[in-house]
Design an enzyme around this catalytic site. Structure first.
Site, mmCIF file in Angstrom:
data_model
loop_
_atom_site.group_PDB
_atom_site.id
_atom_site.type_symbol
_atom_site.label_atom_id
_atom_site.label_comp_id
_atom_site.label_asym_id
_atom_site.label_seq_id
_atom_site.Cartn_x
_atom_site.Cartn_y
_atom_site.Cartn_z
ATOM 1 N N HIS A 1 0.865 -1.177 0.000
ATOM 2 C CA HIS A 1 0.000 0.000 0.000
ATOM 3 C C HIS A 1 0.904 1.230 0.000
ATOM 4 O O HIS A 1 2.076 1.155 0.415
ATOM 5 C CB HIS A 1 -0.888 0.017 1.245
ATOM 6 C CG HIS A 1 -1.961 -1.037 1.249
ATOM 7 N ND1 HIS A 1 -2.935 -1.114 0.275
ATOM 8 C CD2 HIS A 1 -2.216 -2.059 2.135
ATOM 9 C CE1 HIS A 1 -3.744 -2.132 0.533
ATOM 10 N NE2 HIS A 1 -3.325 -2.717 1.655
ATOM 11 N N CYS B 1 -0.406 2.297 -4.465
ATOM 12 C CA CYS B 1 -1.210 3.493 -4.711
ATOM 13 C C CYS B 1 -0.365 4.731 -4.419
ATOM 14 O O CYS B 1 0.532 4.707 -3.577
ATOM 15 C CB CYS B 1 -2.449 3.492 -3.826
ATOM 16 S SG CYS B 1 -3.645 2.198 -4.236
#
Length: 418
Positions: free
Chosen positions: A229, A272
């Protein structure tokens, strides 16, 4: 038919018939060897001898020379190792050999169909560079002649601490990405290390240790992949703490990593870079408007100005060559600044899927910058399919940055000295 210590004659013929293809295209790494050791086909000393070979073709030839002497079960164990490491094209090649019993071929084909379902990443062998292409392009590109080509590091954070990072979900499909990267870069002749589920400090320690490995001195390049992430400019450790990407690049710059000076350093970031979902726009009729104002601004006066510092010289008074702090790097990002990256829970992330496909099919005659342009094009055409959810028809756009100073061809499976 044969003695207890030998292989069935039909299996020997199958290996001989396909030996050229196996020697060129097979990937014999630690996982492959461990599979044969688990079946007691190879001894520890045999395994060490095979893995000690610096050139992939030599490793393959060494293994193929040993197999016929390792008993009647060596062939089936070898085929299982090919299947376990997802080298399905080679597994199928042996299954379809005319020497193989038709009943066996039918059974092996059936299992192949299960392995090659629609949710499997592409496993086509990396296409090899020809001697003609290498000779016509090597002068204007980075020297990529070492075997191995370099060291690779893949850090993959899949499971996050529910107490320290309750908002970070498990990255289902992340384990697919790490295996895809391990296989493709191993086949491109990199020694790949996988590290999974590290805290932010654990990632920093791992990266620093990797950057200091003395093997960098004798190889042509290196590759670092970070899967986690993330937010713009940083990726998460499993403890919910962030590791800055700029720090990662600094670790490998010319000042901090002299062993890799003037050598290409590749980075691939699957994370991301924000929470914004790219919903896409409907394409208007007519030609796209791609004209820009054409305005260009110079760095006013900077090129001709001195900085007040004396030019460094060596002890004999000669000028020393200086390097910029950071150069010879290329970094592929899965998404644009501020946006989310897409990941399929079965096939892995869009970006790693397309990178894997492009490397396998195009690395033989395309330099890495153009490969990443092709990846961008493929990502641009993709759309999410999740009817009834906000992700339906969502889009993603990858990008890359580069300070490469030459063309970066990986020249897969070509070794001038071999």
């Amino acid at each position: 038919m044969l003695g207890e210590c030998g292989m069935l004659e039909r299996d020997k013929r199958a290996l001989r018939r396909n030996s050229v293809t196996l020697c060129k295209e097979m990937v014999v790494d630690e996982l492959f060897i461990q599979s044969l050791q688990a079946d007691e086909i190879l001894t520890d000393s045999m395994a060490e001898s095979i893995l000690a070979a610096q050139i992939s073709q030599k490793r393959n030839w060494c293994l193929l020379s040993l197999l016929p002497k390792r008993g009647p079960h060596a062939f089936s164990s070898f085929c299982s190792a090919l299947k376990d490491t997802e080298q399905h094209h080679l597994y199928n090649l042996l299954a379809d050999s005319p020497e193989r019993d038709s009943r066996v071929r039918g059974r092996e084909r059936e299992s192949m169909e299960i392995c090659l379902d629609a949710d499997s990443p592409i496993t086509t062998a990396v296409h090899p560079t020809t001697q003609e292409f290498y000779l016509s392009h090597c002068d204007q590109s980075y020297s990529m002649t070492s075997s191995p080509r370099g060291l690779g590091l893949v850090i993959s954070n899949v499971t996050f601490d529910p107490c320290a990072a309750p908002d970070l979900d498990t990255r289902k499909g992340g384990e697919v990405d790490e295996e895809v990267l391990r296989k493709v870069f191993t086949e491109l002749d990199y020694i790949v290390t996988i590290q999974r589920d590290l805290t932010a400090q654990g990632m920093r320690t791992c990266i620093e240790q990797f950057s200091r490995r003395q093997e960098h001195q004798t190889v042509s390049s290196c590759v670092v992949c970070l899967l986690s992430h993330g937010v713009e400019g940083a990726v998460y450790g499993t403890d919910g703490q962030l590791m800055e990407l700029d720090w990662v690049f600094e670790v490998f710059d010319n000042a901090h990593c002299p062993l890799l000076q003037n050598k290409p350093k590749m980075f691939f970031i699957q994370a991301c870079r924000g929470e914004e979902m790219d919903c896409g726009v409907e394409m208007s009729d007519g030609p796209e408007r791609t004209q820009s104002p054409g305005c260009e601004q110079r760095d006013a006066g900077r090129e001709g100005e001195g900085d007040g510092n004396a030019t460094p010289t060596d002890e004999r008074g000669r000028l020393r060559v200086k390097l910029p702090q950071r150069s010879d790097m290329i970094c592929g990002f899965a998404s644009l600044k501020g946006t989310a990256a897409m990941r399929n829970t079965k096939r892995g992330s869009w970006f790693i899927q397309e990178l894997n496909s492009a490397l396998r099919l195009r690395a033989k005659d395309t330099h890495l910058s153009d490969i990443l342009v092709q990846v961008n094009g493929r990502i641009k055409d993709r759309e999410g399919y999740a009817p009834g959810t906000p992700h339906h028809r969502c889009k993603e756009m990858s990008e890359y940055t580069s300070s490469l100073c030459k063309d970066l061809y990986l020249f897969p499976k070509y070794h001038p000295e071999y």
